[in-house]
Structures are given as C-alpha cells and as structure tokens.
Design a protein around this motif. Structure first.
Motif, PDB file in Angstrom:
ATOM      1  N   ALA A  45       0.829  -1.214   0.000  1.00  0.00           N
ATOM      2  CA  ALA A  45       0.000   0.000   0.000  1.00  0.00           C
ATOM      3  C   ALA A  45       0.859   1.258   0.000  1.00  0.00           C
ATOM      4  O   ALA A  45       0.498   2.263  -0.623  1.00  0.00           O
ATOM      5  CB  ALA A  45      -0.930  -0.007   1.212  1.00  0.00           C
TER       6      ALA A  45
ATOM      7  N   ASP B 179      -8.127   0.361   4.257  1.00  0.00           N
ATOM      8  CA  ASP B 179      -7.984  -0.528   3.100  1.00  0.00           C
ATOM      9  C   ASP B 179      -7.591  -1.960   3.474  1.00  0.00           C
ATOM     10  O   ASP B 179      -7.443  -2.791   2.591  1.00  0.00           O
ATOM     11  CB  ASP B 179      -6.928   0.029   2.139  1.00  0.00           C
ATOM     12  CG  ASP B 179      -7.373   1.332   1.493  1.00  0.00           C
ATOM     13  OD1 ASP B 179      -8.588   1.600   1.450  1.00  0.00           O
ATOM     14  OD2 ASP B 179      -6.480   2.083   1.043  1.00  0.00           O
TER      15      ASP B 179
ATOM     16  N   GLU C 152      -5.649   5.765   6.999  1.00  0.00           N
ATOM     17  CA  GLU C 152      -5.822   5.464   5.573  1.00  0.00           C
ATOM     18  C   GLU C 152      -5.459   4.012   5.283  1.00  0.00           C
ATOM     19  O   GLU C 152      -6.149   3.335   4.520  1.00  0.00           O
ATOM     20  CB  GLU C 152      -4.933   6.378   4.722  1.00  0.00           C
ATOM     21  CG  GLU C 152      -5.295   7.831   4.754  1.00  0.00           C
ATOM     22  CD  GLU C 152      -4.263   8.642   3.995  1.00  0.00           C
ATOM     23  OE1 GLU C 152      -4.385   8.721   2.751  1.00  0.00           O
ATOM     24  OE2 GLU C 152      -3.340   9.171   4.642  1.00  0.00           O
TER      25      GLU C 152
END
Length: 112
Positions: free
Chosen positions: A23, A37, A33
């Motif tokens: 990521a 995900d 953040e």
C-alpha cells in the motif's frame, strides 16, 4: 539492521505487513488510511508499522496531527540486495552443477 537482511525478511514474513508495504508503494499514508484498506484494526496497523519501522523498511514523519508513513529506500534496497545475492549464488551453483554433470563420465546405468 541485521546481517543478510534477516530483520527485513522477518518483518515481511507477515502477510499484513506485506500488504502495508504494498500500500505504501503508492506514496506516504497515515495509519487511518492504511487501516481503511486492510482487514485489520487501526491498532494492529500501528503495531505492524512499528515492526516495519524497526526493521528499517518504513519511516514516518509528523504532518499536523497525524503521522505519515512511507517506504524507506535504504531498507528496501537491503532486501533487494540480499535477494539478488541469493539469486546470483543459486544461479552460479546451478551452472557449476550443470557443467560438472555435463563433463562427468556416464555411469554404466546411464550408458544402458
């Protein structure tokens, strides 16, 4: 940083940490953040980031009230260098074995 990239490889052994590293390839991100995900909690992401940071694979910096994490080029380069050495050694060993096998006299079983 341990010899031969062992700290980095140990840190990357966990699939959640590998997902975090993947990521971060897109650029710096905050814990929230990253957690949004991933199928793990925000505290778990923080713990994984701590391990990655201790292994020299990520770095962080404060930006306002949050911390942004990014890949650490030197740590990633150490992993790559280790894998390159392993690959080169494996190829050299294979080539030496192939050459030795090619020049060896065939046994009676092989001649039959």
């Amino acid at each position: 940083m341990a010899t031969y990239g062992s700290d980095q490889l140990a840190a990357l052994a966990d699939p959640s940490r590998r997902a975090i590293v993947e990521a971060l390839r897109a650029g710096p991100r905050a814990v929230g953040e990253l957690a949004a995900d991933l199928p793990i909690s925000r505290p778990a992401v923080s713990q994984h980031l701590k391990v990655l940071k201790e292994a020299g694979l990520v770095a962080d910096r404060a930006e306002g009230t949050k911390r942004l994490y990014r890949l650490e080029p030197d740590g990633i380069a150490a992993v790559r260098a280790y894998l390159d050495r392993m690959w080169s050694d494996a190829l050299r060993s294979f080539a030496e074995h192939a050459e030795a096998t090619e020049t060896a006299e065939p046994t009676e079983e092989e001649q039959s």
